[in-house]
Write an enzyme that holds these catalytic residues in place. Structure first.
Site, short mmCIF file in Angstrom:
data_model
loop_
_atom_site.label_atom_id
_atom_site.label_comp_id
_atom_site.label_asym_id
_atom_site.label_seq_id
_atom_site.Cartn_x
_atom_site.Cartn_y
_atom_site.Cartn_z
N ILE A 159 0.87 -1.17 0.00
CA ILE A 159 0.00 0.00 0.00
C ILE A 159 0.91 1.22 0.00
O ILE A 159 1.65 1.47 0.95
CB ILE A 159 -1.00 -0.02 1.18
CG1 ILE A 159 -1.91 1.20 1.13
CG2 ILE A 159 -0.31 -0.20 2.52
CD1 ILE A 159 -3.12 1.10 2.07
N GLU A 160 0.87 1.98 -1.09
CA GLU A 160 1.91 2.97 -1.35
C GLU A 160 1.36 4.39 -1.33
O GLU A 160 0.36 4.71 -1.98
CB GLU A 160 2.55 2.69 -2.72
CG GLU A 160 3.74 3.59 -3.04
CD GLU A 160 4.52 3.11 -4.25
OE1 GLU A 160 5.40 3.87 -4.70
OE2 GLU A 160 4.26 1.99 -4.74
N VAL A 161 2.05 5.25 -0.55
CA VAL A 161 1.80 6.70 -0.46
C VAL A 161 0.31 6.98 -0.23
O VAL A 161 -0.36 7.64 -1.02
CB VAL A 161 2.33 7.44 -1.71
CG1 VAL A 161 2.38 8.94 -1.44
CG2 VAL A 161 3.71 6.96 -2.11
#
Length: 268
Positions: A159-161
């Site tokens: 789960i990115e940024v």
């Protein structure tokens, strides 16, 4: 140091209990160092994972082989490479492809790590390299994608940024192991690239990364030393300083005399 590789079940049993560590490694040296440092999980490109010495250098961590988006097209492509990576020593594969392909991999018993939030290969749909989930609507989209990956059979997702409050709430509601890249400590694991941790390049680093060393300066110093060494070698050849007697083998005078005599006879 851990003596055996963790399984998917081992990782899932730690959900909500402690933060796991994950690194992207791209060389045998990085992989070996990560193993000695007891990093829990590694993301590894296929070419490194299939190096014959990879698991010898890095026997312990849980390894996720990367199925990079765009490198493969059909379900059969993904299956073929996934099985090859598992045979080479991967414990799971990363797959940023469609849910149908994730489901097909899972149907064959292949553990899959998916991706939500900012997905670099799909960034045109979310406005480029920008944070995702800053509005209620986009945060719900991340939740829906997480749930879809869960339903498709993935066991984990990067789960990115994403705002940490959003990521924490999603992590609490899903059975997936949620791996944070700039999404806060409310997830189940933290993920950085080894090249960022080591400071391997000049210029921009992602905000969510942390640089622990300055290898780029050392690389520049070593390159300057290479140039100096090569210049000294060329100068020694030009001056006759290389090769010196200690670089050469010796023939006994009588053997040399016999050789020269025979050579004269056969060569005229």
């Amino acid at each position: 140091m851990k003596s055996t590789q963790p399984t998917v079940a081992d990782l899932l049993s730690l959900k909500g209990k402690r933060q796991l560590t994950k690194l992207r490694v791209e060389t045998l040296e990085e992989a070996a160092a990560a193993g000695v440092a007891d990093i829990d999980m590694l993301s590894v490109p296929p070419e490194l994972l299939q190096h014959p010495g990879f698991r010898d250098a890095c026997p312990r961590p849980f390894v996720v082989g990367g199925l990079e988006p765009g490198a493969y097209i059909t379900e059969e492509d993904y299956l073929r490479v996934a099985f090859r990576l598992l045979k080479a020593g991967a414990n799971a594969v990363y797959c940023g492809a469609s849910l149908g392909i994730v489901r097909r991999l899972r149907d064959e018993g292949i553990p899959v790590v998916g991706h939500v939030g900012l997905i670099p290969s799909r960034r045109t749909w979310t406005g480029g390299f920008k944070a995702v989930g800053k509005t209620a609507y986009s945060a719900l989209d991340i939740w829906r994608m997480t749930k879809a990956l869960e339903d498709a059979g993935a066991f984990a997702a990067e789960i990115e940024v994403v705002p940490p409050q959003v990521a924490a709430a999603i992590s609490e509601k899903t059975t997936l192991l949620m791996i944070s890249m700039g999404a806060g400590a409310g997830c189940d694991a933290q993920y950085l690239f080894a090249t960022d941790v080591l400071g391997c390049h000049d210029g921009h680093y992602p905000r969510h990364s942390k640089v622990y060393r300055n290898f780029s300066t050392e690389y520049r110093r070593l390159q300057a030393e290479r140039v100096s060494a090569f210049c000294e070698y060329a100068a020694d050849v030009a001056s006759g300083a290389f090769p010196a007697d200690n670089h050469l083998v010796v023939i006994e005078p009588e053997e040399l005399r016999l050789f020269l005599t025979e050579l004269e006879g056969v060569a005229g």
